[in-house]
Design a protein around this motif. Structure first.
Motif, PDB file in Angstrom:
ATOM      1  N   THR A 103      -5.137  -0.655  -6.779  1.00  0.00           N
ATOM      2  CA  THR A 103      -6.114   0.179  -6.075  1.00  0.00           C
ATOM      3  C   THR A 103      -5.921   1.626  -6.490  1.00  0.00           C
ATOM      4  O   THR A 103      -4.849   2.201  -6.277  1.00  0.00           O
ATOM      5  CB  THR A 103      -5.945   0.056  -4.550  1.00  0.00           C
ATOM      6  OG1 THR A 103      -6.110  -1.313  -4.174  1.00  0.00           O
ATOM      7  CG2 THR A 103      -6.980   0.906  -3.822  1.00  0.00           C
ATOM      8  N   SER A 122     -13.345   9.397  -0.317  1.00  0.00           N
ATOM      9  CA  SER A 122     -12.666   8.941  -1.523  1.00  0.00           C
ATOM     10  C   SER A 122     -13.364   7.706  -2.057  1.00  0.00           C
ATOM     11  O   SER A 122     -13.992   6.946  -1.305  1.00  0.00           O
ATOM     12  CB  SER A 122     -11.204   8.579  -1.230  1.00  0.00           C
ATOM     13  OG  SER A 122     -10.493   9.659  -0.696  1.00  0.00           O
ATOM     14  N   GLN A 153       0.845  -1.184   0.000  1.00  0.00           N
ATOM     15  CA  GLN A 153       0.000   0.000   0.000  1.00  0.00           C
ATOM     16  C   GLN A 153       0.889   1.246   0.000  1.00  0.00           C
ATOM     17  O   GLN A 153       1.902   1.277   0.701  1.00  0.00           O
ATOM     18  CB  GLN A 153      -0.894   0.039   1.246  1.00  0.00           C
ATOM     19  CG  GLN A 153      -1.895  -1.096   1.316  1.00  0.00           C
ATOM     20  CD  GLN A 153      -2.766  -0.979   2.550  1.00  0.00           C
ATOM     21  OE1 GLN A 153      -2.344  -0.437   3.564  1.00  0.00           O
ATOM     22  NE2 GLN A 153      -3.978  -1.486   2.451  1.00  0.00           N
ATOM     23  N   GLY A 191      -3.158   3.705  -4.780  1.00  0.00           N
ATOM     24  CA  GLY A 191      -3.307   3.180  -3.425  1.00  0.00           C
ATOM     25  C   GLY A 191      -2.458   1.967  -3.133  1.00  0.00           C
ATOM     26  O   GLY A 191      -2.177   1.660  -1.974  1.00  0.00           O
ATOM     27  N   ILE A 224      -7.267   5.449  -6.039  1.00  0.00           N
ATOM     28  CA  ILE A 224      -8.035   6.276  -5.109  1.00  0.00           C
ATOM     29  C   ILE A 224      -8.398   7.573  -5.811  1.00  0.00           C
ATOM     30  O   ILE A 224      -7.514   8.279  -6.308  1.00  0.00           O
ATOM     31  CB  ILE A 224      -7.225   6.568  -3.831  1.00  0.00           C
ATOM     32  CG1 ILE A 224      -6.783   5.255  -3.170  1.00  0.00           C
ATOM     33  CG2 ILE A 224      -8.058   7.403  -2.846  1.00  0.00           C
ATOM     34  CD1 ILE A 224      -5.827   5.456  -2.014  1.00  0.00           C
ATOM     35  N   PHE A 276     -12.519   4.137  -3.891  1.00  0.00           N
ATOM     36  CA  PHE A 276     -11.430   3.190  -4.126  1.00  0.00           C
ATOM     37  C   PHE A 276     -11.871   2.248  -5.245  1.00  0.00           C
ATOM     38  O   PHE A 276     -12.858   1.518  -5.092  1.00  0.00           O
ATOM     39  CB  PHE A 276     -11.118   2.387  -2.862  1.00  0.00           C
ATOM     40  CG  PHE A 276     -10.416   3.172  -1.795  1.00  0.00           C
ATOM     41  CD1 PHE A 276     -11.030   4.244  -1.166  1.00  0.00           C
ATOM     42  CD2 PHE A 276      -9.123   2.844  -1.413  1.00  0.00           C
ATOM     43  CE1 PHE A 276     -10.376   4.975  -0.183  1.00  0.00           C
ATOM     44  CE2 PHE A 276      -8.464   3.566  -0.424  1.00  0.00           C
ATOM     45  CZ  PHE A 276      -9.090   4.637   0.183  1.00  0.00           C
ATOM     46  N   HIS A 334     -16.363   3.100  -1.071  1.00  0.00           N
ATOM     47  CA  HIS A 334     -16.236   4.463  -0.586  1.00  0.00           C
ATOM     48  C   HIS A 334     -15.660   4.433   0.833  1.00  0.00           C
ATOM     49  O   HIS A 334     -16.061   3.589   1.636  1.00  0.00           O
ATOM     50  CB  HIS A 334     -17.638   5.109  -0.596  1.00  0.00           C
ATOM     51  CG  HIS A 334     -17.765   6.363   0.199  1.00  0.00           C
ATOM     52  ND1 HIS A 334     -18.866   6.662   0.956  1.00  0.00           N
ATOM     53  CD2 HIS A 334     -16.917   7.399   0.363  1.00  0.00           C
ATOM     54  CE1 HIS A 334     -18.692   7.826   1.549  1.00  0.00           C
ATOM     55  NE2 HIS A 334     -17.528   8.295   1.196  1.00  0.00           N
ATOM     56  N   ARG A 335     -14.714   5.318   1.108  1.00  0.00           N
ATOM     57  CA  ARG A 335     -14.173   5.431   2.469  1.00  0.00           C
ATOM     58  C   ARG A 335     -14.061   6.897   2.841  1.00  0.00           C
ATOM     59  O   ARG A 335     -13.720   7.730   1.997  1.00  0.00           O
ATOM     60  CB  ARG A 335     -12.795   4.788   2.576  1.00  0.00           C
ATOM     61  CG  ARG A 335     -12.834   3.315   2.862  1.00  0.00           C
ATOM     62  CD  ARG A 335     -11.465   2.821   3.249  1.00  0.00           C
ATOM     63  NE  ARG A 335     -11.459   1.366   3.365  1.00  0.00           N
ATOM     64  CZ  ARG A 335     -10.380   0.614   3.331  1.00  0.00           C
ATOM     65  NH1 ARG A 335      -9.211   1.182   3.161  1.00  0.00           N
ATOM     66  NH2 ARG A 335     -10.474  -0.677   3.462  1.00  0.00           N
TER      67      ARG A 335
END
Lengths: 165, 176
Positions: free
Chosen positions: B172, B149, A91, B114, B174, B151, B141-142
């Motif tokens: 990922t 954001s 990440q 991400g 974002i 994702f 969604h986060r």
């Protein structure tokens, strides 16, 4: 830079640290060279006025795609020619900027026998000289066992027992 | 106009985009085979150890494990993305994530990488051609410290023109 002697599963213990891979200090030229090599024209990696004034960033940013390759280098070196870095997750959690020295690190978190090979679960990441982690992740690396064959290439997950895939 | 400026909630965008998940694109082939000098530049720019990809006489034979991800370059017949650089606000990015995948109709103002999940099968050889099959895996969604954001997860499978698997990735993306 040279390859380490081939590591075998029996010589690895949980908690072992991988040899650090250090890059830097990184300059804007390093970032520009990477953007050019992969033809990534995202301005935040080479256009300082855009990065700071438009995107409100602290500086141009080290590309996440560059950092991913540094982690893959760390894993390939540790696996050696007889092993195989099979699965990797990472990440991009924090920004890195020119001037930083980045250290790719790894630690053995788990070990299990996987058919004719050994399977090592690793924690990995990239820290700057202040110790701030930017790229946490995990990896699964297949290693040969002592006296056994190298991990086959092409690698096929079939060599790993189904329960471990 | 950015998503924030539209006044719409991220949840409303999510409702429109969720049905696109699972959609795939026709397999595409990279514009050119794996070229030795392109791999050389890549190894040097990523500050890698070239010996890892050379045979015993020092000839470059392979590319680094994730190199195929970067092989899908602009073709000679495609428009120059840098023409838009006269727009001071242009970020340098194309809005289509993969050719052939449905457009993501979300007016993001910032796009962040991400992370990735990968499975590797073998290194690609100099001279081989590479194909990519892409699909949308998921979108969610986060809420974070700096706002909401979306994702987006994009799955890609890379193989040689003969169908030998090279690697699989899930990226990922974002969007804010």
């Amino acid at each position: 830079m040279s390859e380490e002697p081939q590591r075998v599963f029996e010589d690895v213990s949980v908690g072992d640290a991988l040899a650090d891979l250090v890059k830097g200090p990184l300059s804007p030229a390093h970032l520009m060279r990477w953007s050019s090599a992969i033809e990534n024209w995202h301005r935040i990696h080479y256009d300082r006025p855009y990065a700071i004034e438009h995107d409100r960033l602290p500086d141009i940013l080290v590309s996440g795609s560059w950092k991913q390759h540094v982690l893959l280098q760390l894993l390939s070196r540790w696996a050696g020619k007889g092993g195989w870095a099979w699965q990797v997750r990472l990440q991009f959690r924090a920004m890195n900027v020119p001037g930083e020295v980045l250290t790719a690190w790894g630690r053995v978190a788990g070990l299990q026998r996987a058919g004719a090979f050994g399977l090592a679960d690793l924690e990995i990441g990239i820290r700057n000289e202040a110790g701030a982690e930017s790229t946490p992740g995990s990896a699964r690396v297949l290693l040969p066992v002592r006296g056994g064959p190298p991990v086959p290439r092409p690698f096929t997950p079939d060599v790993v027992p189904r329960a471990l895939r | 106009m950015t998503a924030a400026e539209t006044g719409r909630s991220l949840a409303s965008y999510l409702g429109e985009l969720k049905p696109l998940m699972g959609a795939g694109a026709p397999e595409v082939e990279a514009t050119h085979p794996v070229e030795a000098s392109e791999v050389r530049r890549f190894i040097q720019a990523s500050m890698d150890d070239p010996a890892r990809y050379c045979d015993e006489d020092g000839t470059l034979r392979f590319a680094p494990p994730a190199f195929p991800m970067h092989m899908f370059r602009r073709g000679l017949d495609e428009a120059d993305p840098l023409e838009a650089m006269t727009d001071a606000g242009f970020d340098g990015l194309r809005r289509s994530f993969r050719p052939g995948l449905p457009a993501i109709d979300f007016p993001f103002s910032r796009l962040l990488n991400g992370g990735y999940a990968y499975s590797f099968f073998r290194l690609v050889r100099i001279g081989e051609r590479v194909r990519r099959a892409s699909s949308y895996r998921d979108i969610y969604h986060r809420e974070g410290r700096s706002g909401g954001s979306l994702f987006l997860l994009i799955a890609d499978a890379y193989a040689t023109a003969d169908g030998e698997p090279l690697l699989e990735t899930v990226e990922t993306v974002i969007m804010r």
